[in-house]
Design an enzyme around this catalytic site. Structure first.
Site, PDB file in Angstrom:
ATOM      1  N   TYR A  94     -11.528 -37.162 -46.139  1.00  0.00           N
ATOM      2  CA  TYR A  94     -11.027 -37.958 -45.019  1.00  0.00           C
ATOM      3  C   TYR A  94      -9.495 -37.935 -44.984  1.00  0.00           C
ATOM      4  CZ  TYR A  94      -9.952 -41.987 -42.093  1.00  0.00           C
ATOM      5  OH  TYR A  94      -9.437 -42.811 -41.120  1.00  0.00           O
ATOM      6  N   GLU A 141      -6.289 -49.327 -55.323  1.00  0.00           N
ATOM      7  CA  GLU A 141      -6.057 -47.885 -55.350  1.00  0.00           C
ATOM      8  C   GLU A 141      -6.831 -47.187 -54.240  1.00  0.00           C
ATOM      9  OE1 GLU A 141      -4.615 -44.175 -56.467  1.00  0.00           O
ATOM     10  OE2 GLU A 141      -3.906 -46.159 -57.024  1.00  0.00           O
ATOM     11  N   VAL A 178     -15.267 -46.725 -47.036  1.00  0.00           N
ATOM     12  CA  VAL A 178     -16.607 -47.007 -46.520  1.00  0.00           C
ATOM     13  C   VAL A 178     -17.061 -45.754 -45.786  1.00  0.00           C
ATOM     14  CG1 VAL A 178     -17.974 -48.430 -44.935  1.00  0.00           C
ATOM     15  CG2 VAL A 178     -16.172 -49.490 -46.330  1.00  0.00           C
ATOM     16  N   GLY A 228     -17.747 -50.577 -39.487  1.00  0.00           N
ATOM     17  CA  GLY A 228     -17.987 -51.546 -38.428  1.00  0.00           C
ATOM     18  C   GLY A 228     -19.051 -52.572 -38.786  1.00  0.00           C
ATOM     19  N   GLY A 273     -18.859 -54.467 -41.541  1.00  0.00           N
ATOM     20  CA  GLY A 273     -18.257 -55.524 -42.339  1.00  0.00           C
ATOM     21  C   GLY A 273     -18.072 -55.202 -43.808  1.00  0.00           C
ATOM     22  N   GLY A 313     -15.924 -53.056 -45.397  1.00  0.00           N
ATOM     23  CA  GLY A 313     -14.519 -53.024 -45.810  1.00  0.00           C
ATOM     24  C   GLY A 313     -13.925 -54.415 -45.871  1.00  0.00           C
ATOM     25  N   TYR A 372      -6.261 -53.404 -41.143  1.00  0.00           N
ATOM     26  CA  TYR A 372      -5.510 -54.222 -42.099  1.00  0.00           C
ATOM     27  C   TYR A 372      -4.662 -55.265 -41.387  1.00  0.00           C
ATOM     28  CZ  TYR A 372      -6.787 -50.472 -45.349  1.00  0.00           C
ATOM     29  OH  TYR A 372      -7.464 -49.555 -46.102  1.00  0.00           O
TER      30      TYR A 372
END
Length: 165
Positions: A25, A83, A87, A93, A95, A97, A131
């Site tokens: 990713y 660190e 997900v 989406g 929940g 994270g 965030y």
């Protein structure tokens, strides 16, 4: 609904799999050198300094948070450095994270830690938005520096002036 729990020894293979997914990713698919043995030792050896939580959905691990304690000399107390938070794309989406981060925040509060902090790639707008939605703010006045590879070996091999060999 996500179930968050501390990682167990049996989770090591799936956590390593998720680390590889995270590397892909982050556009660094060949960067992971960590082995299962190294990860197991770091998390479950005699004196672990790294910790992990996993997010499960119907018994399947969908994400993880790997963290360690740091220390604030100004606050005089520990904090948490996150660190890795990852997900799986198909589970985003739901929940996971948010639940992982809330678990770390609760741990910090319960232990009197001053902060939870982490780094995010500048191009990762979905994560940055997520965030910010939680109340986290970037530390724009700070830049992260890293000494690694050959530069680390060369610098570490040099003797500082005035230090006997």
């Amino acid at each position: 609904m996500s179930r968050i729990r501390p990682a167990q020894e049996a989770d090591v293979p799936v956590i390593l799999e998720l680390i590889h997914e995270l590397a892909r990713y982050e556009k660094e698919p060949d960067a992971v050198k960590t082995t299962e043995a190294q990860l197991h030792s770091a998390l479950f050896g005699p004196t672990p300094a790294v910790f992990a939580h996993v997010a499960e959905d119907d018994g399947t691990v969908q994400g993880f948070a790997l963290w360690f304690r740091n220390f604030s000399t100004w606050e005089g107390v520990h904090g948490i450095y996150l660190e890795d938070l990852y997900v799986r794309p198909e589970a985003r989406g739901a929940g996971h994270g948010k639940a992982l981060l809330q678990t770390l925040a609760r741990h910090a509060v319960d232990h009197g830690y001053a902060r939870v902090e982490w780094a995010v790639l500048n191009w990762n707008e979905p994560s940055i938005g997520f965030y910010r939605s939680l109340g986290a703010r970037p530390q724009d006045e700070w830049s992260t520096f890293r000494l690694t590879g050959e530069a680390l070996r060369e610098f570490g091999a040099a003797r500082p002036a005035g230090v006997p060999s």
